[in-house]
Design a protein around this motif. Structure first.
Motif, PDB file in Angstrom:
ATOM      1  N   VAL A 110      27.007  47.000  44.920  1.00  0.00           N
ATOM      2  CA  VAL A 110      28.635  46.430  45.638  1.00  0.00           C
ATOM      3  C   VAL A 110      29.313  44.731  44.908  1.00  0.00           C
ATOM      4  CG1 VAL A 110      29.648  45.726  47.884  1.00  0.00           C
ATOM      5  CG2 VAL A 110      27.788  47.802  47.735  1.00  0.00           C
ATOM      6  N   ALA A 111      28.699  44.098  44.959  1.00  0.00           N
ATOM      7  CA  ALA A 111      27.980  42.882  44.452  1.00  0.00           C
ATOM      8  C   ALA A 111      27.280  41.803  43.903  1.00  0.00           C
ATOM      9  CB  ALA A 111      29.570  42.155  45.815  1.00  0.00           C
ATOM     10  N   ALA A 112      27.266  41.009  43.443  1.00  0.00           N
ATOM     11  CA  ALA A 112      26.609  40.131  43.069  1.00  0.00           C
ATOM     12  C   ALA A 112      27.120  38.994  42.226  1.00  0.00           C
ATOM     13  CB  ALA A 112      26.141  40.493  41.621  1.00  0.00           C
ATOM     14  N   ILE A 113      26.024  37.792  43.132  1.00  0.00           N
ATOM     15  CA  ILE A 113      26.796  36.450  42.656  1.00  0.00           C
ATOM     16  C   ILE A 113      25.873  35.827  42.111  1.00  0.00           C
ATOM     17  CG2 ILE A 113      26.185  35.541  44.723  1.00  0.00           C
ATOM     18  CD1 ILE A 113      29.035  33.794  44.928  1.00  0.00           C
ATOM     19  N   SER A 114      25.999  34.986  40.844  1.00  0.00           N
ATOM     20  CA  SER A 114      25.012  33.971  40.362  1.00  0.00           C
ATOM     21  C   SER A 114      24.638  32.479  41.145  1.00  0.00           C
ATOM     22  CB  SER A 114      25.777  33.742  39.245  1.00  0.00           C
ATOM     23  OG  SER A 114      27.147  32.823  39.394  1.00  0.00           O
ATOM     24  N   TRP A 115      23.688  32.116  40.617  1.00  0.00           N
ATOM     25  CA  TRP A 115      22.839  31.079  42.145  1.00  0.00           C
ATOM     26  C   TRP A 115      23.670  29.599  41.956  1.00  0.00           C
ATOM     27  CZ3 TRP A 115      21.888  26.026  40.328  1.00  0.00           C
ATOM     28  CH2 TRP A 115      22.390  25.923  38.976  1.00  0.00           C
ATOM     29  N   SER A 116      24.855  29.530  40.998  1.00  0.00           N
ATOM     30  CA  SER A 116      25.793  28.665  41.226  1.00  0.00           C
ATOM     31  C   SER A 116      27.025  28.753  41.665  1.00  0.00           C
ATOM     32  CB  SER A 116      26.166  28.320  40.029  1.00  0.00           C
ATOM     33  OG  SER A 116      27.067  28.924  39.354  1.00  0.00           O
ATOM     34  N   GLU A 161      29.352  30.568  40.347  1.00  0.00           N
ATOM     35  CA  GLU A 161      30.583  31.028  39.531  1.00  0.00           C
ATOM     36  C   GLU A 161      31.124  31.933  38.450  1.00  0.00           C
ATOM     37  OE1 GLU A 161      30.099  25.889  37.517  1.00  0.00           O
ATOM     38  OE2 GLU A 161      29.320  27.947  36.281  1.00  0.00           O
ATOM     39  N   SER A 162      29.806  32.863  38.582  1.00  0.00           N
ATOM     40  CA  SER A 162      29.928  33.828  38.898  1.00  0.00           C
ATOM     41  C   SER A 162      29.816  35.245  39.610  1.00  0.00           C
ATOM     42  CB  SER A 162      28.724  34.095  37.268  1.00  0.00           C
ATOM     43  OG  SER A 162      29.247  34.016  35.745  1.00  0.00           O
ATOM     44  N   THR A 163      30.734  36.044  39.430  1.00  0.00           N
ATOM     45  CA  THR A 163      30.409  37.184  40.345  1.00  0.00           C
ATOM     46  C   THR A 163      30.898  38.647  39.520  1.00  0.00           C
ATOM     47  OG1 THR A 163      32.683  37.474  40.898  1.00  0.00           O
ATOM     48  CG2 THR A 163      31.078  35.734  42.592  1.00  0.00           C
ATOM     49  N   TYR A 164      30.231  39.808  40.216  1.00  0.00           N
ATOM     50  CA  TYR A 164      30.151  40.680  39.736  1.00  0.00           C
ATOM     51  C   TYR A 164      31.062  41.884  40.253  1.00  0.00           C
ATOM     52  CZ  TYR A 164      29.349  45.538  38.046  1.00  0.00           C
ATOM     53  OH  TYR A 164      29.695  46.942  37.575  1.00  0.00           O
ATOM     54  N   TYR A 165      32.103  42.649  40.390  1.00  0.00           N
ATOM     55  CA  TYR A 165      32.378  44.714  41.949  1.00  0.00           C
ATOM     56  C   TYR A 165      32.327  45.640  40.603  1.00  0.00           C
ATOM     57  CZ  TYR A 165      33.557  39.921  44.200  1.00  0.00           C
ATOM     58  OH  TYR A 165      33.655  38.683  44.964  1.00  0.00           O
ATOM     59  N   PRO A 166      31.850  46.235  41.347  1.00  0.00           N
ATOM     60  CA  PRO A 166      32.363  47.908  40.403  1.00  0.00           C
ATOM     61  C   PRO A 166      33.221  48.151  40.534  1.00  0.00           C
ATOM     62  CG  PRO A 166      30.679  48.075  42.480  1.00  0.00           C
ATOM     63  CD  PRO A 166      31.185  46.511  42.362  1.00  0.00           C
ATOM     64  N   ASP A 167      34.352  48.580  39.695  1.00  0.00           N
ATOM     65  CA  ASP A 167      35.444  49.187  40.397  1.00  0.00           C
ATOM     66  C   ASP A 167      35.796  49.893  41.514  1.00  0.00           C
ATOM     67  OD1 ASP A 167      36.076  50.628  36.649  1.00  0.00           O
ATOM     68  OD2 ASP A 167      36.401  48.952  37.524  1.00  0.00           O
ATOM     69  N   SER A 168      34.784  50.424  42.369  1.00  0.00           N
ATOM     70  CA  SER A 168      34.942  50.840  43.430  1.00  0.00           C
ATOM     71  C   SER A 168      35.589  49.424  44.819  1.00  0.00           C
ATOM     72  CB  SER A 168      33.856  51.497  43.665  1.00  0.00           C
ATOM     73  OG  SER A 168      33.325  50.807  44.279  1.00  0.00           O
ATOM     74  N   VAL A 169      35.288  48.346  44.641  1.00  0.00           N
ATOM     75  CA  VAL A 169      35.657  47.463  45.452  1.00  0.00           C
ATOM     76  C   VAL A 169      36.399  46.397  45.272  1.00  0.00           C
ATOM     77  CG1 VAL A 169      33.323  48.179  46.509  1.00  0.00           C
ATOM     78  CG2 VAL A 169      33.132  46.173  45.454  1.00  0.00           C
ATOM     79  N   GLN A 170      36.608  46.437  44.003  1.00  0.00           N
ATOM     80  CA  GLN A 170      37.340  45.605  43.024  1.00  0.00           C
ATOM     81  C   GLN A 170      38.590  45.280  43.733  1.00  0.00           C
ATOM     82  OE1 GLN A 170      35.826  43.443  40.292  1.00  0.00           O
ATOM     83  NE2 GLN A 170      37.729  42.155  40.884  1.00  0.00           N
ATOM     84  N   GLY A 171      38.903  43.835  44.037  1.00  0.00           N
ATOM     85  CA  GLY A 171      40.043  43.622  44.988  1.00  0.00           C
ATOM     86  C   GLY A 171      39.797  43.810  46.595  1.00  0.00           C
ATOM     87  N   ARG A 172      39.158  44.317  47.225  1.00  0.00           N
ATOM     88  CA  ARG A 172      39.283  44.582  48.309  1.00  0.00           C
ATOM     89  C   ARG A 172      37.869  43.759  48.818  1.00  0.00           C
ATOM     90  NH1 ARG A 172      37.740  49.148  50.389  1.00  0.00           N
ATOM     91  NH2 ARG A 172      36.174  50.110  48.570  1.00  0.00           N
ATOM     92  N   PHE A 173      37.022  43.662  48.236  1.00  0.00           N
ATOM     93  CA  PHE A 173      35.497  42.839  48.288  1.00  0.00           C
ATOM     94  C   PHE A 173      35.155  41.672  47.758  1.00  0.00           C
ATOM     95  CE2 PHE A 173      32.274  46.688  49.773  1.00  0.00           C
ATOM     96  CZ  PHE A 173      33.694  47.391  50.843  1.00  0.00           C
ATOM     97  N   THR A 174      34.507  40.888  48.568  1.00  0.00           N
ATOM     98  CA  THR A 174      34.615  39.396  47.691  1.00  0.00           C
ATOM     99  C   THR A 174      32.885  38.789  48.676  1.00  0.00           C
ATOM    100  OG1 THR A 174      36.850  38.907  47.631  1.00  0.00           O
ATOM    101  CG2 THR A 174      35.391  36.708  47.840  1.00  0.00           C
TER     102      THR A 174
END
Length: 126
Positions: free
Chosen positions: A48-54, A56-69
């Motif tokens: 669903v989502a991932a965030i680097s230890w700092s 600074e980097s995040t990742y979202y699949p298209d299914s939640v992009q723009g809706r989830f943070t």
């Protein structure tokens, strides 16, 4: 003992919002990539989502992009998932996860994840 404890799940109407929290033990949080997976009824677990230890980097699949943070507060050893504009298809058990590798989350390699939380149910009604 590494522990990840989720909270914040529940029942919400379509279009509503929820914020999930995941509290982690210090040894996990200090260096790991953190993220969220979900498992809808009868389906496989998915990223669903991932965030680097700092943070600074995040990742979202298209299914939640723009809706989830996703965000993290290293001082509190906590990672959050803000979910807006929820849809019935977002209904699932949501799992917090920690791993030493960004690639694990980026490709959704569920079997490779180092640590899992116990999961929290999110139900979106129509």
């Amino acid at each position: 003992q590494v522990q990840l404890v989720e909270s914040g799940g529940g029942l919400v109407q379509a279009g509503g919002s929820l914020r999930l929290s995941c509290s982690a033990s210090v040894r996990t949080f200090s260096s790991d990539v953190m993220g969220w997976f979900r498992q809808p009824p009868g389906k496989e677990r998915e990223i669903v989502a991932a965030i680097s230890w700092s943070g600074e980097s995040t990742y979202y699949p298209d299914s939640v992009q723009g809706r989830f943070t996703i965000s993290r507060d290293n001082a509190k050893n906590t990672v959050y998932l803000q979910m807006n504009s929820l849809r019935p298809e977002d209904t699932a058990v949501y799992y917090c996860a920690a791993d030493h590798s960004w690639v694990t989350f980026r490709i959704g390699a569920t079997p490779e994840v180092d640590y899992w939380g116990q999961g929290t149910q999110v139900t979106v009604s129509t």
